[in-house]
Design a protein around this motif. Structure first.
Motif, PDB file in Angstrom:
ATOM      1  N   TYR A 168       0.808  -1.195   0.000  1.00 53.73           N
ATOM      2  CA  TYR A 168       0.000   0.000   0.000  1.00 53.73           C
ATOM      3  C   TYR A 168       0.856   1.266   0.000  1.00 53.73           C
ATOM      4  O   TYR A 168       1.240   1.769   1.050  1.00 53.73           O
ATOM      5  N   PRO A 169       1.180   1.775  -1.181  1.00 54.86           N
ATOM      6  CA  PRO A 169       2.069   2.939  -1.244  1.00 54.86           C
ATOM      7  C   PRO A 169       1.438   4.217  -0.707  1.00 54.86           C
ATOM      8  O   PRO A 169       2.134   5.183  -0.442  1.00 54.86           O
ATOM      9  N   LEU A 170       0.094   4.211  -0.548  1.00 58.50           N
ATOM     10  CA  LEU A 170      -0.571   5.436  -0.085  1.00 58.50           C
ATOM     11  C   LEU A 170      -0.858   5.411   1.416  1.00 58.50           C
ATOM     12  O   LEU A 170      -1.617   6.251   1.916  1.00 58.50           O
ATOM     13  N   ALA A 171      -0.255   4.440   2.125  1.00 60.62           N
ATOM     14  CA  ALA A 171      -0.572   4.277   3.549  1.00 60.62           C
ATOM     15  C   ALA A 171      -0.337   5.564   4.337  1.00 60.62           C
ATOM     16  O   ALA A 171      -1.197   6.003   5.104  1.00 60.62           O
ATOM     17  N   GLU A 172       0.813   6.185   4.121  1.00 56.29           N
ATOM     18  CA  GLU A 172       1.161   7.394   4.880  1.00 56.29           C
ATOM     19  C   GLU A 172       0.191   8.537   4.540  1.00 56.29           C
ATOM     20  O   GLU A 172      -0.271   9.252   5.424  1.00 56.29           O
ATOM     21  N   LEU A 173      -0.127   8.667   3.257  1.00 57.28           N
ATOM     22  CA  LEU A 173      -1.053   9.723   2.828  1.00 57.28           C
ATOM     23  C   LEU A 173      -2.414   9.517   3.473  1.00 57.28           C
ATOM     24  O   LEU A 173      -3.048  10.462   3.949  1.00 57.28           O
ATOM     25  N   LYS A 174      -2.847   8.262   3.524  1.00 60.22           N
ATOM     26  CA  LYS A 174      -4.144   7.948   4.126  1.00 60.22           C
ATOM     27  C   LYS A 174      -4.137   8.323   5.615  1.00 60.22           C
ATOM     28  O   LYS A 174      -5.078   8.949   6.108  1.00 60.22           O
TER      29      LYS A 174
END
Lengths: 201, 226
Positions: B41-47
């Motif tokens: 999940y490359p968007l984990a931090e953004l989420k």
């Protein structure tokens, strides 16, 4: 120095997975735990924040049985990678026997890898340990991201950045897929147990 | 694997034990739950950061959000659709940073919606490019609608402010017709140009009402600014 109980003929080996935040340290332990749950037969202890980040550390203990008349118990730890948790990292490094440095192969994490390795050297020196002498395995993680088109650092660059002076064994890995996770583990256990055995002589 | 020249020689006993214990071929396969490669999940931090904004708007979170968007811009430099999503998120993040809690209420809904669509596009490997563009277009329209609403809301506020600054002419016209005393040119009372006592009392009452209304308007404006 490992905890050695000569009376009980038992050696406890502490191996710490170190590296920058979100590099895959916890994923390494999770893979080992899931894949060999039936064999190692222990629980993995983990403390996380709501955002799924390692807040304190992960801990996975297991026995590998009797080697050279000693019952060898392995304890795997991870440290929180975020810069602000250095006090926790130092604490986890106390009494460490072997280290797996989990570097993040993504291009944008290049600097963080180097900073984390420097931080490891500093923290080890506080326990009068040398990064050059301690058993250490380099792991360049997230190679699976190449398939998703995410830019990764070439292995040569990672080796030059992190391993040119240390000259440790290194693996390109994918902790989420399990690629080279077990090879890394086997290698660090072998190096560490051999090192302890040498120290005991 | 890269082997150093001075690698330690391992005891065969230890090697054999480790091979037996960690024989991957005969081990149970890991769960197909949430950790296989396709679920990275490359968007984990953004989420995490977008959820944090929902909870509390702080400088730290907003700076991290904008930084994370920059990082993802590098990661997805090759994907124009993803970059467009990130551009919208960046604009929304910048607007929230500037306006904080005073940001248009719809901003947060739009931020979440844009992220949800980006998430869908990034995670759906097999999604056709036309489908991705369709989703982007929907989000782009929502974002443009929001921009119009923000502009309208600003214009309305400005108008109301101007309105509240203008005094309401409630006093009788005769009250403003001041005699030119310097010239001794007092008009005759009988001509009705000098206000009578009754008219003056009425005017004073009206002025009182006017001042009261002004104070109330000012109070409301001060409250809205806090």
């Amino acid at each position: 120095m490992a905890f050695v109980n000569l009376k009980e003929k038992e050696i406890q080996v502490k191996i710490v997975y170190y590296g920058p935040g979100r590099g895959g340290k916890t994923s390494n332990l999770e893979y080992i735990h899931r894949k060999f749950a039936n064999r190692i037969n222990t629980e993995m202890v983990t403390v996380k924040t709501h955002g799924d980040r390692t807040l304190f550390f992960d801990f996975l203990p297991f026995d590998i049985g009797v080697i050279n008349n000693f019952n060898v118990k392995i304890q795997l730890y991870t440290v929180p990678g975020q810069i602000k948790y250095n006090a926790t990292r130092k604490l986890v490094l106390r009494g460490v026997d072997g280290i797996v440095f989990v570097a993040d192969a993504m291009v944008l994490r290049r600097e963080k890898n180097i900073l984390s390795l420097k931080n490891l050297q500093e923290n080890l020196s506080e326990y009068e340990k040398s990064i050059f002498k301690i058993p250490l395995v380099m792991q360049y993680n997230k190679i699976d991201l190449k398939e998703q088109g995410i830019p990764l650092l070439p292995m040569a660059t990672l080796e030059r950045d992190l391993n040119s002076k240390l000259k440790k064994t290194s693996f390109a890995s994918s902790a989420v897929l399990g690629t080279n996770v077990i090879e890394t583990l086997k290698r660090i256990i072998s190096l560490t147990v051999t090192s302890i055995k040498k120290d005991l002589k | 694997m890269v082997e150093p020249n001075d690698a330690d020689n391992l005891t065969p006993e230890l090697e054999g034990r480790l091979d037996d214990l960690f024989d991957e071929h005969n081990a149970s396969l890991p769960d197909n739950g949430d950790r296989d490669g396709s679920k990275f999940y490359p968007l984990a931090e953004l989420k995490n950061l977008i959820l944090s904004i929902d909870w509390e708007i702080t400088d730290e979170v907003l700076e991290k959000l904008l930084q994370q968007i920059q990082d993802l811009n590098m990661t997805y430099g090759h994907d124009k659709t993803v970059l467009s999503f990130l551009q919208i998120l960046d604009a929304l993040g910048g607007y929230i940073k500037k306006n904080r809690a005073k940001a248009h209420p719809k901003t947060f809904k739009t931020l979440n919606s844009v992220f949800a669509s980006l998430d869908k596009v990034v995670l759906s490997k097999d999604m056709a490019e036309t489908e991705k563009k369709k989703i982007l277009s929907t989000e782009m329209n929502q974002y443009n609608e929001l921009r119009i609403q923000i502009a309208q809301s600003k214009a309305e506020k400005k108008k109301n402010k101007l309105k509240s600054q203008e005094p309401e002419i409630t006093a009788p016209e005769s009250f403003f017709q001041t005699p030119n005393a310097a010239k001794g040119d007092f008009p005759n009372t009988e001509q009705g140009l000098v206000p009578s006592t009754e008219a003056l009392a009425k005017a004073v009452e009206e002025i009182k009402q006017y001042i009261h209304a002004e104070i109330e308007a000012l109070k409301t404006e001060i409250k809205s600014l806090l």
